[in-house]
Enzyme design. Sequence first.
Site, PDB file in Angstrom:
ATOM      1  N   THR A 106       3.524  12.049   2.109  1.00  0.00           N
ATOM      2  CA  THR A 106       3.902  11.578   3.442  1.00  0.00           C
ATOM      3  C   THR A 106       5.421  11.535   3.668  1.00  0.00           C
ATOM      4  O   THR A 106       6.192  11.375   2.709  1.00  0.00           O
ATOM      5  CB  THR A 106       3.310  10.153   3.627  1.00  0.00           C
ATOM      6  N   TYR A 129       2.929   1.208   1.576  1.00  0.00           N
ATOM      7  CA  TYR A 129       2.276   2.522   1.700  1.00  0.00           C
ATOM      8  C   TYR A 129       3.183   3.618   1.110  1.00  0.00           C
ATOM      9  O   TYR A 129       2.773   4.393   0.236  1.00  0.00           O
ATOM     10  CB  TYR A 129       1.960   2.806   3.170  1.00  0.00           C
ATOM     11  N   LYS A 133       2.561   5.831  -2.306  1.00  0.00           N
ATOM     12  CA  LYS A 133       2.422   7.294  -2.209  1.00  0.00           C
ATOM     13  C   LYS A 133       3.489   7.974  -3.080  1.00  0.00           C
ATOM     14  O   LYS A 133       3.224   8.998  -3.703  1.00  0.00           O
ATOM     15  CB  LYS A 133       2.545   7.755  -0.755  1.00  0.00           C
TER      16      LYS A 133
HETATM   17  N1  NAP Z   1      -2.303   9.618   8.696  1.00  0.00           N
HETATM   18  C1  NAP Z   1      -0.986   9.766   8.569  1.00  0.00           C
HETATM   19  O1  NAP Z   1      -0.186   9.328   9.426  1.00  0.00           O
HETATM   20  C2  NAP Z   1      -0.419  10.534   7.384  1.00  0.00           C
HETATM   21  C3  NAP Z   1       0.896  10.978   7.446  1.00  0.00           C
HETATM   22  C4  NAP Z   1       1.410  11.701   6.386  1.00  0.00           C
HETATM   23  C5  NAP Z   1       0.620  11.932   5.252  1.00  0.00           C
HETATM   24  N2  NAP Z   1      -0.655  11.467   5.197  1.00  0.00           N
HETATM   25  C6  NAP Z   1      -1.431  11.676   3.955  1.00  0.00           C
HETATM   26  O2  NAP Z   1      -2.428  12.639   4.223  1.00  0.00           O
HETATM   27  C7  NAP Z   1      -3.583  12.380   3.422  1.00  0.00           C
HETATM   28  C8  NAP Z   1      -4.822  12.424   4.318  1.00  0.00           C
HETATM   29  O3  NAP Z   1      -4.715  11.401   5.282  1.00  0.00           O
HETATM   30  P1  NAP Z   1      -5.431  11.460   6.707  1.00  0.00           P
HETATM   31  O4  NAP Z   1      -4.382  11.425   7.728  1.00  0.00           O
HETATM   32  O5  NAP Z   1      -6.440  12.559   6.718  1.00  0.00           O
HETATM   33  O6  NAP Z   1      -6.091  10.014   6.697  1.00  0.00           O
HETATM   34  P2  NAP Z   1      -7.593   9.502   6.780  1.00  0.00           P
HETATM   35  O7  NAP Z   1      -8.279  10.136   7.933  1.00  0.00           O
HETATM   36  O8  NAP Z   1      -7.464   8.027   6.702  1.00  0.00           O
HETATM   37  O9  NAP Z   1      -8.243  10.066   5.452  1.00  0.00           O
HETATM   38  C9  NAP Z   1      -8.112   9.427   4.215  1.00  0.00           C
HETATM   39  C10 NAP Z   1      -9.421   9.550   3.490  1.00  0.00           C
HETATM   40  O10 NAP Z   1      -9.325   8.839   2.229  1.00  0.00           O
HETATM   41  C11 NAP Z   1     -10.627   8.490   1.875  1.00  0.00           C
HETATM   42  N3  NAP Z   1     -10.753   7.334   1.005  1.00  0.00           N
HETATM   43  C12 NAP Z   1     -10.168   6.121   1.162  1.00  0.00           C
HETATM   44  N4  NAP Z   1     -10.653   5.279   0.222  1.00  0.00           N
HETATM   45  C13 NAP Z   1     -11.564   5.977  -0.507  1.00  0.00           C
HETATM   46  C14 NAP Z   1     -12.408   5.644  -1.605  1.00  0.00           C
HETATM   47  N5  NAP Z   1     -12.418   4.423  -2.146  1.00  0.00           N
HETATM   48  N6  NAP Z   1     -13.226   6.594  -2.104  1.00  0.00           N
HETATM   49  C15 NAP Z   1     -13.251   7.835  -1.563  1.00  0.00           C
HETATM   50  N7  NAP Z   1     -12.479   8.209  -0.531  1.00  0.00           N
HETATM   51  C16 NAP Z   1     -11.644   7.283  -0.006  1.00  0.00           C
HETATM   52  C17 NAP Z   1     -11.314   8.123   3.184  1.00  0.00           C
HETATM   53  O11 NAP Z   1     -12.658   8.537   3.024  1.00  0.00           O
HETATM   54  P3  NAP Z   1     -13.886   7.609   3.513  1.00  0.00           P
HETATM   55  O12 NAP Z   1     -13.647   7.342   4.972  1.00  0.00           O
HETATM   56  O13 NAP Z   1     -15.049   8.481   3.212  1.00  0.00           O
HETATM   57  O14 NAP Z   1     -13.810   6.355   2.700  1.00  0.00           O
HETATM   58  C18 NAP Z   1     -10.585   8.941   4.247  1.00  0.00           C
HETATM   59  O15 NAP Z   1     -11.411   9.932   4.810  1.00  0.00           O
HETATM   60  C19 NAP Z   1      -3.350  11.032   2.753  1.00  0.00           C
HETATM   61  O16 NAP Z   1      -3.032  11.256   1.402  1.00  0.00           O
HETATM   62  C20 NAP Z   1      -2.176  10.432   3.497  1.00  0.00           C
HETATM   63  O17 NAP Z   1      -1.384   9.608   2.662  1.00  0.00           O
HETATM   64  C21 NAP Z   1      -1.205  10.804   6.262  1.00  0.00           C
END
Ligand code: NAP
Length: 293
Positions: A106, A129, A133
């Site tokens: 991130t 967070y 990360k």
């Molecule tokens: N969202 C942002 O603003 C942002 C910005 C920059 C980078 N990122 C990075 O991008 C990546 C993907 O994020 P995203 O934006 O796609 O967010 P997201 O929609 O919240 O996806 C994160 C996923 O992690 C899974 N997860 C959480 N706890 C879990 C557990 N105990 N067991 C299995 N799965 C689990 C969730 O699956 P379940 O729902 O099935 O539990 C969820 O689908 C992350 O690594 C995040 O740090 C995000």
Amino acid sequence: MRVVVTGAGGLLGKRIVQAFKDYEVVGVYHRSQPETSPFLVLDLSSLNLRPIEELSPDVIIHAAALTDVDKCEREPDLARLLNVDVTREIVKVSKRTNAFLVYISTDYVFDGTRGNYREEDETNPVNVYGLTKLEGEKLVRDVDSLVVRTSTPYGSNPASGKDNFALWLLKKLKAGERVNALVDQVTSPTLNTNFSLMLREAVDRRIKGVLHLAGRSQVSRYEFSLALARTFGLNETLINPAHFNEMKWFARRPMNSSLNVSKAMSLEHKPMSLQEALSELRREIEANDIVWK
Ligand SMILES: NC(=O)c1ccc[n+]([C@@H]2O[C@H](COP(=O)([O-])OP(=O)(O)OC[C@H]3O[C@@H](n4cnc5c(N)ncnc54)[C@H](OP(=O)(O)O)[C@@H]3O)[C@@H](O)[C@H]2O)c1
């Protein structure tokens, strides 16, 4: 080639799985089911990742994380478990299976005092967070790996049981509701389908180290919101300019965490400008009849 994607039902994970659909892809999820199969239901917080190891992956894309910034601040132990301890176990699986590991990270690893951050710039997270990360990033350096940082992802698909910022804003404006958008918080909004195609290419080329894969435009939430309204022919006067210091967030946020994407410009699938990405978003939304029905 077998590719295992964690967080496969998430905002990025759903599109990552699609971008690799001509390989054998297994999506790992806990609550949010991906749209493609096969998948593996696994609570990663159990720290028992044998089911992933048994798949003998050639590539692991670790996108699962606790992404709720305020929840991470309120529950630092949970943030550490999901963002650090799980990543440590993923690294062990990569070592044992000889898999190429891609860790999705991130822009929040930066403190946001400057913006336009390059891959090699100094990190200095301002919240739990970002800290957790960044710890994950350090762990994956132990193996054959790529750390991919992105910023403010959005897309035409609801994921993880919620709308992303773009879908939320479009629904509000369509309903004639007023919204606040920050004029002084700057990021690099990233269309998740553009991200996934760039990621696919980076994996195919086995790029290692750190790579910023994000939108090419660095804009405030306010500019992003106005551009969304204009692209979709909605009333932009419903968007009120707001300021960073008025926000009652629990966790601190970086003010300008925009990412420099010059390295990614050498890919065939390049980071899109905001206008290119919003035209593509509109095409995706209209093709799927989302929001407008
Ligand atoms: N969202 C942002 O603003 C942002 C910005 C920059 C980078 N990122 C990075 O991008 C990546 C993907 O994020 P995203 O934006 O796609 O967010 P997201 O929609 O919240 O996806 C994160 C996923 O992690 C899974 N997860 C959480 N706890 C879990 C557990 N105990 N067991 C299995 N799965 C689990 C969730 O699956 P379940 O729902 O099935 O539990 C969820 O689908 C992350 O690594 C995040 O740090 C995000």
